[in-house]
Design a protein around this motif. Structure first.
Motif, mmCIF file in Angstrom:
data_model
loop_
_atom_site.group_PDB
_atom_site.id
_atom_site.type_symbol
_atom_site.label_atom_id
_atom_site.label_comp_id
_atom_site.label_asym_id
_atom_site.label_seq_id
_atom_site.Cartn_x
_atom_site.Cartn_y
_atom_site.Cartn_z
ATOM 1 N N LEU A 150 0.969 -1.324 0.120
ATOM 2 C CA LEU A 150 -0.068 -0.093 -0.073
ATOM 3 C C LEU A 150 0.929 1.340 0.087
ATOM 4 N N LEU A 151 1.781 1.325 0.775
ATOM 5 C CA LEU A 151 2.602 2.762 1.069
ATOM 6 C C LEU A 151 4.169 2.656 0.828
ATOM 7 N N GLY A 152 4.429 1.265 0.251
ATOM 8 C CA GLY A 152 5.972 1.300 -0.171
ATOM 9 C C GLY A 152 6.236 2.155 -1.615
ATOM 10 N N ARG A 153 7.265 2.364 -2.040
ATOM 11 C CA ARG A 153 7.599 3.368 -2.983
ATOM 12 C C ARG A 153 6.944 2.736 -4.361
ATOM 13 N N ARG A 154 6.593 1.601 -4.470
ATOM 14 C CA ARG A 154 5.889 1.171 -5.729
ATOM 15 C C ARG A 154 4.390 0.546 -5.097
ATOM 16 N N GLY A 155 4.112 1.087 -3.921
ATOM 17 C CA GLY A 155 2.631 0.669 -3.408
ATOM 18 C C GLY A 155 1.535 1.450 -3.982
ATOM 19 N N LEU A 156 0.522 1.024 -3.903
ATOM 20 C CA LEU A 156 -0.841 1.520 -4.400
ATOM 21 C C LEU A 156 -1.019 3.016 -4.228
ATOM 22 N N VAL A 157 -0.777 3.425 -2.984
ATOM 23 C CA VAL A 157 -0.716 4.844 -2.685
ATOM 24 C C VAL A 157 0.737 5.611 -2.618
ATOM 25 N N GLY A 158 1.680 4.309 -2.042
ATOM 26 C CA GLY A 158 3.056 4.890 -1.939
ATOM 27 C C GLY A 158 3.621 5.690 -3.158
ATOM 28 N N ARG A 159 3.229 5.134 -4.331
ATOM 29 C CA ARG A 159 4.094 5.580 -5.512
ATOM 30 C C ARG A 159 3.498 6.897 -5.846
ATOM 31 N N HIS A 160 2.271 7.306 -5.455
ATOM 32 C CA HIS A 160 1.911 8.488 -5.671
ATOM 33 C C HIS A 160 2.556 9.636 -4.806
ATOM 34 N N LEU A 161 2.889 9.287 -3.647
ATOM 35 C CA LEU A 161 3.264 9.858 -2.619
ATOM 36 C C LEU A 161 4.665 10.279 -2.912
ATOM 37 N N ASP A 162 5.245 9.184 -3.505
ATOM 38 C CA ASP A 162 6.569 9.426 -3.875
ATOM 39 C C ASP A 162 6.675 10.453 -5.167
ATOM 40 N N ALA A 163 5.871 9.925 -6.083
ATOM 41 C CA ALA A 163 5.892 11.035 -7.277
ATOM 42 C C ALA A 163 5.546 12.551 -7.192
ATOM 43 N N TRP A 164 4.517 12.433 -6.243
ATOM 44 C CA TRP A 164 3.912 13.920 -6.241
ATOM 45 C C TRP A 164 4.361 14.766 -5.131
ATOM 46 N N LEU A 165 4.901 13.972 -4.050
ATOM 47 C CA LEU A 165 5.366 14.844 -2.771
ATOM 48 C C LEU A 165 6.723 14.670 -2.422
ATOM 49 N N GLY A 166 7.080 13.490 -3.341
ATOM 50 C CA GLY A 166 8.579 13.065 -2.812
ATOM 51 C C GLY A 166 8.607 12.517 -1.390
ATOM 52 N N VAL A 167 7.473 12.072 -0.879
ATOM 53 C CA VAL A 167 7.496 11.517 0.514
ATOM 54 C C VAL A 167 7.653 9.689 0.183
ATOM 55 N N SER A 168 8.653 9.420 1.203
ATOM 56 C CA SER A 168 8.670 7.966 1.119
ATOM 57 C C SER A 168 8.592 7.506 2.485
ATOM 58 N N ILE A 169 7.695 6.674 2.831
ATOM 59 C CA ILE A 169 7.330 6.260 4.062
ATOM 60 C C ILE A 169 8.148 5.135 4.518
ATOM 61 N N PRO A 170 8.576 3.957 3.816
ATOM 62 C CA PRO A 170 9.320 3.019 4.619
ATOM 63 C C PRO A 170 10.659 3.497 4.970
ATOM 64 N N PHE A 171 11.440 2.786 5.903
ATOM 65 C CA PHE A 171 12.326 3.192 6.525
ATOM 66 C C PHE A 171 12.515 4.475 7.392
ATOM 67 N N THR A 172 11.221 4.711 7.823
ATOM 68 C CA THR A 172 11.535 6.083 8.570
ATOM 69 C C THR A 172 10.766 5.440 9.926
ATOM 70 N N THR A 173 10.789 6.679 11.033
ATOM 71 C CA THR A 173 10.367 6.240 12.428
ATOM 72 C C THR A 173 8.861 6.142 12.149
#
Lengths: 227, 286, 256
Positions: free
Chosen positions: B129-152
Motif C-alpha cells: 500500500l505505502l511502499g515506493r511502488r505501493g498503491l498509494v505510496g507510488r503517488h506519495l513518492d511521485a507527487w510529494l517526494g515522500v517515502s514512508i518505508p525506512f522512517t520512524t
C-alpha cells in the motif's frame, strides 16, 4: 406552547395508537397497566422512538411527521423527559448532572454550575451537589433527574412514573415538588403513572391507555377535539 | 476483560434479577491443577530467561548506548502507535457498536484480520500500500517526494496496524455491554452525538478503553515482523527493541537476554503505571 | 519461496517413502537432518534430492535458517546430523559440537538493484549517496560482516537506510523495489531471476565468504552424515553449487 401528538407505533405484539393534545399549563395523566404503551408514547414524543404513523407538533414546530418524512432528533426537540429509572449519569456529580444540558447548549461552565446549583436548591437536594451520581439514593436521584430536565427549560415536560423509584416516605414530598416546581402553568406536561391517586391529584385530565389505545370514557377524545 | 466488567458494574439501571449468583461450587482439584499449569506455562519461560541471564554483565549491557537508543525508540513509537489507535480505533469501535452500519459482522471480522495475520505478511501488505511502488505510496513518492518505508513513521504505522484490533475489540465489547439508555437520556437533554460520546459514552467505557490501550501498547512494544518488513532496521531510526534483540541473537546471545529483560521490565512498569493511574476503583476523572 | 521449499520437502518425503529398500552404505535406509544456511536453500534441496536418489531408502530433511541461529541450535543440542554455515565465525561458534569442518564452497558479494536500475547505480561509491535508498545486512550476520569489509576495502562509507537481519531480507527489498541497491551474494542475484540485476563489485573477491560443513557430534547416523558431507564436497554436489553461482572451495580465502 401546546403539544399536539398523534403517535402510532407498531410492534410485533401490539399497536400504540394515541392522539393527545395538551395545552400550555395543562397536565395530562396517562394511566394504564404495564405494557399499555405509556412509556412508548413519551419516548415517541421525545424522539427516542420513531413513529410508524402520525405526527408530533410542539408549539409552532413539527417534531415528527411520518407523511412528510420529518423526524427531529431527540437533542433538538426541547422535550424534558424524566425517565422511570431516572438515569442520572453515575460518573458525574449531581451538580454536573444538572449542568449537563446547559453545558451541551454552550453555556459557560461557571454560569451553568451557578444555575444548576439553583435548581438543586429548589428541589431540596442542594447538599448532594458534589456527590457522584452513583452514590445518590433513589429519592435524591429522582430529584436530580427532575432538576436536570428542568434546567434545560424544555418546551414540554414528560414524566415517566416519577414515583416508582421512590420509597413511600419520600413520595408526598416529591409530589409537592412536582406541583410547585414542574407543573408551574407555563407548559404542557404529560405524566405517566399507574397510580390513579397520583393521576387525580396532579393532573387536570386523565387518559387511560389499554393495549395501545385510549379507553372509552376517558377524556382523551374530548381533548383531541379541543382547539 | 475484568476491567470491562468493572465498567458495566458501575453503570446503573436495572440489574438482571433472574441471574442470581449460583451457589459457590466446591473448589475442584482438577480445575486448580489446570489453572496452576496454566500459570506455570506462562511464567516458566521468563523464569528460565532470568536464571540464564548474564547477571554479572547485565547492568553494563542493559545501559549501553545502543540498548537505550532502541528502548527509547520503542517507547516513543509504541506510545505514538497507541495514540493513533485511540484516535482512530475508538470511533471505529463506536461505529461498530452503536450504529446500524451495513454488514457490521463482516467489518468486525475484517478489523480483526491483523490479529491472525502473520506480522511479516502485515508488513508486506503495508509495503504493497505505502511502499515506493505501493498503491498509494507510488503517488506519495511521485507527487510529494515522500517515502514512508525506512522512517520512524513507518514503525509507528506498522505497530498501529498490528495493535489496532486489540483496541477496537476491547472498546467494542465495552460499548456493547454498556447501558445505552444513559446516552439516550443525554440526547433528550439537548446534547449532540459528539458531546454525548465525549461526556457520557467515553467515561462509561473508560475502563474498556484503558484495557484496550494497555493491550495495544503491549502489542506495539513487542512488534517485530511488520516493523522489520515495512520499516527496516536502522539504529535510532527504525531499530526497536525486538529488532535489536533478534539481531543480538546473531552475535551475542547474552546481550539478547539482557535486552529482553530490559524490554520486559520497562513494559511491565509502563502497564502497571497505566493501570494504577486510570483504573483506580473509586472516582473516575471528572 | 517458502511454499516451494515446503512442497519440495513434501515431494522428497514421498519419493523417499515409496523407494525400494536401500543398499550400499545404509542397508536399512536412514534419516538425516541437515541444518543449513538460508542462502543454501535452493541448492541443498536439489543436492538432497540427488543424494536420496543415489541412496534409496534414505530421507534427508533440511532446516534452513541464519547461520548464527543454526549454530546456537547445535550448541543447544538440536537433533541434527550435519551443519552447514555461511561463515567461519558461525562454524567456530558450534565447534564444541561438531567434527572437523571443511570448506565446501565460497560466495562473493554483488550489488543487487531492481530491474531497470531506477537509482542508476554503477558501483560501490553509489552506496554512500544519501539520496539513494540502500539496504545492507547488519554487521552481526555474515553477509553484513562481508559487506563492511568490502566497503572498507574500497574506502566507501555507506549511507544505508536499513540494516537487514539476513541476506534474503535485503534481496526481498530489492525485488520489491523499496530500495535502489543492496549488497547481497552473487548466488542471491542469480536466484532472483529477472526481478534483480547484479552489478559487479571491484575487489569483491578479496572478501570471500567461506561455507563450512561438518558432521554434528553425537549424531545417530555418523556414516550417513559423513556420506552426505562427502557427497557435497564431491562432483555431484559441486556441480549443483557451481550452477547456482557458488565458487569452488579451491578458491577459498587464506584466512577463511
Amino acid at each position: 406552547m401546546s403539544l399536539d401528538a398523534h403517535v402510532v407505533v407498531r410492534r410485533a405484539d401490539f399497536v400504540l395508537d394515541l392522539a393527545l393534545a395538551v395545552e400550555p399549563g395543562e397536565t395530562v395523566a396517562l394511566v394504564g397497566s404495564n405494557g399499555a404503551g405509556k412509556t412508548t408514547f413519551l419516548h415517541a414524543v421525545a424522539g427516542l422512538v420513531r413513529l410508524d404513523d402520525g405526527h408530533v407538533r410542539l408549539g409552532g414546530r413539527v417534531l415528527s411527521d411520518v407523511r412528510a418524512g420529518t423526524h427531529v432528533p431527540p437533542e433538538r426537540r426541547r422535550c424534558g423527559l424524566v425517565f422511570q429509572q431516572h438515569l442520572v449519569f453515575p460518573h458525574l456529580s449531581a451538580l454536573e448532572n444538572v449542568a449537563f444540558g446547559l453545558r451541551a447548549a454552550g453555556v459557560r461552565r461557571r454560569e451553568a454550575r451557578r444555575r444548576a446549583a439553583g435548581w438543586l436548591d429548589r428541589l431540596g437536594v442542594a447538599d448532594c451537589g458534589r456527590r457522584c451520581g452513583a452514590q445518590l439514593s433513589g429519592g435524591q436521584a429522582q430529584r436530580v433527574a427532575l432538576a436536570r430536565s428542568l434546567a434545560c427549560a424544555p418546551d414540554v415536560v414528560l414524566l415517566d412514573e416519577p414515583f416508582a423509584a421512590l420509597d413511600l416516605a419520600s413520595r408526598p414530598a416529591v409530589r409537592d415538588l412536582l406541583r410547585s416546581e414542574v407543573l408551574d402553568g407555563t407548559r404542557p406536561t404529560v405524566l405517566v403513572t399507574h397510580d390513579p391517586q397520583d393521576a387525580r391529584e396532579l393532573a387536570d385530565r386523565v387518559v387511560s391507555l389499554s393495549f395501545g389505545s385510549p379507553c372509552r370514557g376517558t377524556s382523551a377524545a374530548g381533548a383531541d377535539a379541543a382547539p | 476483560m475484568s476491567m470491562v466488567e468493572t465498567g458495566v458494574a458501575r453503570s446503573p439501571g436495572p440489574r438482571p434479577v433472574g441471574t442470581a449468583r449460583r451457589p459457590r461450587e466446591r473448589t475442584s482439584v482438577g480445575l486448580a491443577l489446570l489453572a496452576g499449569t496454566g500459570l506455570v506455562f506462562v511464567v516458566a519461560p521468563f523464569v528460565a530467561l532470568l536464571l540464564g541471564a548474564p547477571w554479572g554483565r547485565l547492568l553494563g549491557l542493559a545501559v549501553s548506548g545502543p540498548a537505550l537508543e532502541a528502548l527509547w525508540l520503542s517507547l516513543r513509537t509504541a506510545t505514538a502507535a497507541t495514540a493513533l489507535c485511540l484516535v482512530l480505533g475508538v470511533p471505529l469501535a463506536w461505529a461498530l457498536a452503536r450504529t446500524t452500519l451495513p454488514c457490521r459482522g463482516v467489518v468486525r471480522s475484517v478489523v480483526t484480520v491483523p490479529m491472525v495475520l502473520p506480522p511479516v505478511v502485515g508488513g508486506v501488505a503495508l509495503l504493497a500500500l505505502l511502499g515506493r511502488r505501493g498503491l498509494v505510496g507510488r503517488h506519495l513518492d511521485a507527487w510529494l517526494g515522500v517515502s514512508i518505508p525506512f522512517t520512524t513513521g513507518a514503525v509507528v504505522i506498522a505497530e498501529a496496524f498490528v495493535a489496532m484490533p486489540f483496541l477496537v475489540l476491547s472498546v467494542d465489547g465495552a460499548l456493547r455491554s454498556a447501558d445505552v439508555s444513559l446516552e439516550r437520556a443525554a440526547a433528550t437533554l439537548g446534547a449532540s452525538r459528539w458531546y454525548v460520546f465525549r461526556r457520557v459514552t467515553l467515561p462509561l467505557v473508560g475502563p474498556g478503553v484503558v484495557a484496550g490501550a494497555v493491550l495495544c501498547f503491549a502489542r506495539a512494544m513487542g512488534e517485530f515482523g511488520a516493523t522489520v518488513t515495512f520499516a527496516g532496521s536502522l539504529p535510532g531510526v527504525t531499530r526497536t527493541m525486538p529488532l535489536a534483540i533478534y539481531l543480538a541473537m546473531e552475535s551475542d546471545p547474552e546481550l539478547a537476554v539482557a535486552l529482553s529483560l530490559v524490554l520486559i521490565v520497562t513494559s511491565v512498569a509502563v502497564l502497571v503505571a497505566l493501570r494504577s493511574r486510570w483504573l483506580r476503583p473509586s472516582g473516575g476523572p471528572s | 519461496m517458502a511454499v516451494g521449499v515446503a512442497l519440495g520437502a513434501l515431494v522428497l518425503g514421498i519419493t523417499a517413502c515409496s523407494g525400494p529398500d536401500g543398499h550400499e552404505r545404509s542397508e536399512d535406509g536412514g534419516e538425516l537432518t541437515v541444518l543449513a544456511a538460508a542462502s543454501l536453500t535452493d541448492v541443498f534441496a536439489e543436492i538432497g534430492d540427488a543424494f536420496e536418489a543415489a541412496n534409496p531408502g534414505v530421507t534427508v530433511s533440511f532446516s534452513f535458517a541464519g547461520s548464527a541461529v543454526l549454530a546456537q541450535q547445535v550448541i543447544a543440542g538440536a537433533p541434527a546430523d550435519v551443519l552447514a554455515t555461511a561463515s567461519t565465525a558461525t562454524m567456530d561458534t558450534a565447534a564444541a559440537m561438531t567434527g572437523p569442518p571443511e570448506v565446501f564452497t565460497t560466495n562473493t558479494l554483488e550489488i543487487a538493484v531492481p530491474a531497470g536500475n531506477p537509482g542508476g547505480v554503477t558501483g560501490l561509491a553509489d552506496l554512500a549517496d544519501p539520496g539513494l535508498t540502500v539496504a545492507l545486512c547488519a554487521e552481526e550476520v555474515p553477509c553484513g560482516a562481508a559487506a563492511a569489509a568490502v566497503l572498507a576495502g574500497a574506502g566507501v562509507t555507506a549511507a544505508p537506510d536499513t540494516y537487514e537481519q539476513d541476506v534474503r531480507a535485503v534481496l526481498t527489498k530489492v525485488i520489491l523495489g523499496e530500495v535502489d541497491a543492496g549488497l547481497v551474494y552473487r548466488t542471491d542475484v542469480a536466484s532472483a531471476g529477472d526481478d534483480v540485476e547484479g552489478i559487479d563489485v571491484a575487489g569483491a573477491d578479496v572478501v570471500r565468504n567461506d561455507y563450512w560443513i561438518s558432521v554434528v557430534t553425537g549424531t545417530d547416523e555418523p556414516d550417513l552424515a559423513r556420506a552426505f558431507v562427502e557427497y557435497v564436497l564431491a562432483e555431484p554436489g559441486q556441480a549443483v553449487l557451481a550452477a547456482a553461482g557458488f565458487g569452488s572451495p579451491e578458491s577459498a580465502g587464506v584466512d577463511g
